[in-house]
Design an enzyme around this catalytic site. Structure first.
Site: not given
Length: 387
Positions: A276, A360, A362
């Site tokens: 990011c 992202h 995650e």
């Protein structure tokens, strides 16, 4: 027959162009001014509200069922909500979730965040897509008294996110260790007791689940503030360096982050991985440029193609700025691209284990198609040790 009395709206959303949306307020009372974005995720409203990357933004949720699973401290991405406010279609109902410890309304009240319900979110979302992310003022008054001219003026006067360094506002105050791994049934969160790699994570607004993913990939993580110098990073003798997500204009944060990254790249052969804002910081350090997007990418259903394999991953995204792929210098290649609009979603150095992605991996919330990127980081640290 008695006259029916229409209740006054208790919240108001004023756009800088003068458009006004009235609705039902919940959460804290007061006013806030921010950029308005929309998020298309069907789950994870608590993780979204506590994601530090949403600093300076009010989130419009396109999915109508917001609040029906309550909140739990286990799902916080940082200690308190960071997003400035919340816009939803339907007023939150009582939650039904065995993990919930609190209702969304009381949580927002307690943490000082304003929300508005009863809004035509499809209309609002179309406006954002067509006109770009607007500056807005959001007000909540239980008596329904609003100074519309003043609210519109505040929205127009707000400076916006361009040129704004918000990483300093959301970063940690001092360094700390992290060893908690990803949540799993039935144990919940467990500790990484046998790490294989020492990683320094530079915190531009790191989500907890990113740190958990690093721990789950075998990393002993030391988190440093956004303003950490290269000397402070290297003093920990890490096996790799991680650049976290975060809010604001990457060019502004890059004033101090880019020299640090350049120094590490020039003075060591350490693997480096960014996500990011960390992706944007790495691109700037390698000679690329970033641009402000019309309305950004915010959601958990964004298709991204990995160029090397042609594989398509469904990803979570939250960014209003993007790396300009045309600005990347020789020696740096584009690795991932958005299938929504063709914007850049990943880069890597051709001759070193230095890479980053805009999305992202995650998730939290969202699909976990991209977790392999954390494992790739661990493999790069293994390869360096065995070389």
């Amino acid at each position: 027959m008695a006259d029916t009395v229409t209740p006054k709206p208790t919240a108001c959303l004023a756009l800088a162009d003068g458009t006004i949306f009235y609705g039902n307020g919940f959460g804290a009372y007061g006013e806030t001014v921010a950029e308005l974005c929309f998020n298309t995720a069907m789950t994870g409203y608590q993780e979204i509200m506590t994601d530090p990357s949403y600093a300076g933004q009010i989130v419009t949720f396109t999915f109508p069922h917001i609040g029906n699973t309550g909140v739990t401290p286990e799902d916080d991405e940082t200690a308190d909500p960071v997003a400035a406010g919340m816009v939803v279609k339907w007023d939150p109902t009582q939650s039904s979730n065995w993990r919930a410890t609190e209702e969304l309304k009381s949580w927002l009240t307690r943490t000082g965040r304003i929300a508005i319900g009863g809004i035509d979110t499809p209309r609002l979302t179309r406006a954002i897509r067509q006109q770009g992310a607007p500056h807005v003022a959001l007000a909540h008054d239980p008596d329904g008294n609003f100074d519309i001219e003043a609210l519109v003026a505040k929205a127009r006067d707000w400076s916006g996110l361009e040129g704004l360094d918000l990483a300093k506002d959301v970063t940690c105050a001092q360094s700390y260790r992290w060893d908690e791994m990803r949540w799993a049934w039935p144990e919940g969160y467990t500790r990484q007791e046998a790490p294989k790699h020492k990683v320094v994570a530079v915190d531009y607004g790191a989500k907890r689940n990113i740190l958990r993913c690093l721990a789950s990939a075998g990393c002993d993580v030391t988190v440093l503030p956004a303003t950490a110098t290269a000397a402070e990073v290297l003093a920990h003798n890490p096996d790799g360096v991680f650049l976290s997500n975060g809010p604001g204009d990457p060019a502004a944060t890059g004033e101090y982050a880019v020299p640090m990254i350049k120094e590490i790249l020039d003075s060591s052969d350490l693997p480096m991985f960014g996500i990011c804002l960390g992706h944007q910081m790495l691109a700037l350090a390698l000679g690329g440029k970033t641009v402000k997007m019309n309305h950004g990418h915010h959601g958990a259903n964004h298709p991204v193609k990995e160029n090397a394999t042609g594989k398509v991953e469904i990803t979570s995204m939250n960014h209003g700025f993007a790396v300009d792929a045309q600005s990347l210098p020789d020696g740096v290649e584009e690795t991932h691209v958005s299938l929504f609009d063709g914007s850049n979603c990943g880069i890597r150095m051709k001759d070193r284990p230095v890479y980053s992605v805009q999305h992202h991996p995650e998730a939290s919330p969202g699909p976990q198609d991209s977790f392999y990127l954390f494992e790739r980081f661990a493999e790069a640290m293994d390869a360096r040790k065995s070389a």
